[in-house]
Design an enzyme around this catalytic site. Structure first.
Site, mmCIF file in Angstrom:
data_model
loop_
_atom_site.group_PDB
_atom_site.id
_atom_site.type_symbol
_atom_site.label_atom_id
_atom_site.label_comp_id
_atom_site.label_asym_id
_atom_site.label_seq_id
_atom_site.Cartn_x
_atom_site.Cartn_y
_atom_site.Cartn_z
ATOM 1 C CB CYS A 330 -71.141 -57.788 -21.075
ATOM 2 S SG CYS A 330 -71.149 -57.361 -22.840
ATOM 3 C CG HIS A 389 -67.932 -60.741 -22.603
ATOM 4 N ND1 HIS A 389 -68.960 -60.202 -21.872
ATOM 5 C CD2 HIS A 389 -66.986 -61.119 -21.697
ATOM 6 C CE1 HIS A 389 -68.664 -60.261 -20.591
ATOM 7 N NE2 HIS A 389 -67.475 -60.801 -20.456
ATOM 8 C CG ASP A 412 -65.947 -59.901 -17.293
ATOM 9 O OD1 ASP A 412 -66.856 -59.070 -17.104
ATOM 10 O OD2 ASP A 412 -65.999 -60.762 -18.183
ATOM 11 C CE1 TYR A 572 -73.477 -58.961 -25.122
ATOM 12 C CE2 TYR A 572 -75.758 -58.526 -24.507
ATOM 13 C CZ TYR A 572 -74.416 -58.610 -24.176
ATOM 14 O OH TYR A 572 -74.014 -58.347 -22.884
#
Length: 739
Positions: A330, A389, A412, A572
């Site tokens: 990300c 994130h 995103d 994560y």
């Protein structure tokens, strides 16, 4: 096939436009049709060449775009920092062109225009063919005026419209004669880039990405080094990133991304359409985009996401053939997206949301299933909460939405869920998310859930029924961070996304979101009169440590809990890998008092099982013997990694040799093998890489690399060290280069 390999792709079905449109829709900035050097008028008698019949008419001897780094255009448009020899200007701001004619310009007799052409099949009505005349009476798109005339040299001012197409234009000068239009020959050195303009000019219609705050504009458009926040909510880590939006080839790479995504040229003046297309094109799930996602830990066929130090290598590699680059997670998607947006002139920043919900069934609940005894039932728990994130915000007006919903928009590129059939997200108005107006496009419900979901613990009975026993409304979206303006400090922007927990405004927002289709757990389970607390920990990789479980009794009676302490190695993303700790202590506590249980965790229990970014996740659940109530607590431990030492030496001047030294000492008890070390710095050092086969325990790796900076001003050298046994190790050093 390994999970890390790019999936095999079927060739796209090529659909022609014959019979549907007169000409194909122009969707490539690279495709060009040269304008004819001589274009006859209908019915006009054409001479056999440029003989005496045309000598009396105006002719072009030279054209100066004033495109040097110290010339007026690049200085006033703040584009001198781009490593590009062509003219680069911004919308809604005048730039100057000097034309040398064969004689003095006669405004009453001579007719000429500077033509700007973009894409194939240029048309005036589409804004892809733009003639600019020296007087405003004829100009309907871009404005033109004569600034100065001296002998046979004319200086002309040209102002692109605020909604002009963003991209690379071909430039011609056309002179009207009785026989037709005579043009200058196609010259790539005259190609002109037109970008977004974030600065507001008084009394002038502004660009759709205008940003009033000058300091914020400097940070979010011109800063080419940033900070990515990661780690855990209660133990935040950070790493520097070289965005490199001004580096050689990056502007062309950004235009190539839009070409590869077949974004129509006529849509490239709209920041909403550009951002939405880019959010799809930065990942390769649907359209052979820039980056291949990989969370598996197997990076044999590419570069580990934690190894990258900047966006430059990624974008240049993609621009060289359009093959997706391996690999990304990300923060890499967000960082490269940030480069794309800032390069085109759109204000943008990377944002990190701690405890970000990724819900598998589209509601506002993150479900954790417990068995009848209060133990986590991992077989039936499907939702995941990411430790953090990263996404992007870009600043723009939203004429497609009601007033007040412009400003910062979430975009995103990380492929999580599909939107209109493609892996993309946004732009979604941050203001709309805060106020629960998730009916507004694009993808507001998804972003709203990322920061507002509740964590609901359900007890699963033997018949399969689920009973809610605990609800945590404060865990998800705990903290939203971005880099502060003008400094390396953190800036919390949680209040931009949500009202304070438990406030009347928050309740109103949640009720409004429900009206637009979001589902949440409305009924609150009966409150427990005991509370479990896991104090935050700061742990270095390889350390033994102690987890303290605190039991606070709010009642006036004695309480006994049968506890389940589960510690798992997790990615994560919150996805569990291996359970490394499982204890079943019994903890008793007196009335209105606190008891503690210490659980020892040794390095040998977790070190050989760590994945990716070395995260441990603890869930403690317990059932009160006296009342049957359930108590829960969660803690993420993002283990701290050692830092790289980065030192700079030499004369800090443009084009003079300097040296950077990257050092790392292996203080672990195990070998580090196939260690990938990288370093780069925008404006000062191109990306460099060196692989060390082995760094044995107790030894120090030192690598010195020479470089010659090409741009004056402050910058940073960003370095990373990465291998299978140790990820997310970075360092940086600031440097100021004199001219």
């Amino acid at each position: 096939m390994s999970d890390s390999q790019p999936p095999a792709r079927q060739p796209r079905l090529q659909v022609g436009s014959r019979g549907r449109t007169v000409t194909p829709v122009a969707s490539s900035n690279a495709e060009a049709e040269d304008m004819p050097e001589f274009e006859t008028f209908d019915g006009a008698m054409t001479p056999r060449g440029f003989g005496p019949n045309l000598a009396e008419f105006l002719d072009i001897w030279a054209l100066d775009l004033l495109k040097g780094v110290h010339d007026i255009n690049k200085q006033q448009h703040h584009t001198a920092v781009y490593s590009n020899d062509n003219l680069i200007v911004r919308r809604a701001q005048e730039f100057q062109v000097k034309i040398t004619f064969n004689r003095a310009y006669r405004p009453d007799e001579d007719r000429f225009a500077i033509e700007f052409v973009i894409g194939s099949s240029p048309q005036f009505s589409k804004g892809t063919y733009i003639p600019v005349f020296p007087n405003d009476e004829k100009n309907t798109l871009w404005k033109g005026r004569v600034i100065d005339t001296s002998d046979n040299v004319l200086t002309m001012g040209i102002t692109p419209m605020p909604d002009s197409i963003v991209g690379k234009y071909r430039l011609y000068v056309a002179v009207q004669t009785p026989f037709g239009i005579r043009r200058t020959r196609r010259d790539p050195s005259l190609d002109t880039y037109v970008l977004f303009k974030a600065k507001v000019r008084p009394k002038v219609r502004h660009d759709t990405v205008f940003l009033e705050d000058e300091a914020e504009r400097e940070e979010c458009v011109m800063n080419d080094v940033g900070i990515i926040y990661h780690g855990a909510y209660n133990d935040i880590s950070e790493r520097n990133w070289s965005f490199g939006q001004f580096e050689f080839g990056i502007l062309d790479a950004c235009l190539f991304i839009m070409d590869k995504g077949a974004l129509p040229i006529t849509n490239r003046g709209d920041p909403v359409k550009i951002a939405r297309k880019a959010s799809a094109m930065l990942n390769c799930r649907d359209d052979d985009g820039v980056l291949v996602d990989n969370w598996s830990g197997d990076y044999m066929y590419g570069v580990a996401p934690t190894s990258w130090t900047g966006s430059v290598d990624i974008l240049l590699n993609y621009n060289n053939g359009g093959v997706p680059v391996c690999y990304a997670q990300c923060w890499v998607y967000a960082a490269v997206f940030n480069t794309f947006l800032r390069c085109l002139g759109m204000p943008a920043r990377v944002v990190t949301n701690y405890f970000s919900a990724h819900d598998n069934d589209g509601n506002l609940k993150m479900d954790i299933i417990l068995d009848e005894n209060g133990k986590v039932d991992r077989a039936h728990t499907k939702d995941s909460i990411w430790n953090y994130h990263c996404w992007n915000e870009c600043f723009m007006t939203r004429p497609d939405l009601p007033d007040g919903f412009g400003g910062w928009q979430v975009v995103d590129a990380t492929p999580q869920e599909t939107s209109d059939g493609m892996y993309r997200c946004g732009p979604a108005s941050v203001h709309a998310i805060k106020h629960g107006m998730i009916c507004y496009p694009f993808d507001s419900p998804f972003v709203f859930a990322e920061v507002n979901s509740d964590v609901v613990f359900y007890q699963r009975n033997r018949d399969g029924s689920l009973i809610p026993v605990r609800k945590n409304t404060q865990h998800v979206g705990r903290l939203v961070l971005t880099k502060a303006i003008g400094t390396d400090e953190r800036r919390e922007i949680t209040e931009a996304y949500k009202f304070p927990e438990g406030s009347a405004e928050e309740r109103t927002v949640l009720e409004k979101a429900e009206l637009y289709g979001c589902q949440r757990q409305r009924e609150d389970p009966p409150p427990a009169d005991v509370e479990l607390i896991l104090p935050a920990l700061e742990v270095q990789v390889g350390d033994d440590f102690e987890l303290t479980v605190e039991l606070k009794n709010h009642s006036g009676q004695h309480r006994t809990l049968d506890l389940y302490v589960s510690g798992s190695v997790v990615f994560y993303t919150g996805v569990p890998s291996t359970e490394v700790i499982f204890k079943r202590p019994i903890l008793s506590v007196g009335p209105k008092s606190v008891s503690r249980e210490v659980v020892a965790v040794s390095a040998k229990e977790y070190m050989t099982r760590l994945v990716e970014q070395a995260n441990l996740h603890f869930i403690v659940t317990g059932k009160v013997r006296e009342t049957g109530q359930i108590a829960t607590a969660m803690l993420t431990v993002a283990m701290r990694k050692p830092k790289l030492t980065v030192k700079v030496s030499g004369s800090p001047r443009v084009r003079e040799e300097m040296f950077v030294t990257v050092e790392f000492t292996n203080n672990f008890k195990f070998d580090l093998k196939d260690v990938d070390v990288r370093v780069e710095g925008p404006g000062v050092m191109t990306p460099h890489r060196k692989v060390h086969g082995l760094i044995a325990p107790g030894t120090t790796m030192s690598w010195t690399q020479s470089f010659s900076p090409w741009r004056a001003g402050p910058s940073k050298l960003v370095a990373s060290l990465d291998c299978a046994a140790l990820r997310q190790v970075s360092g940086e050093a600031g440097v100021t280069i004199q001219s």
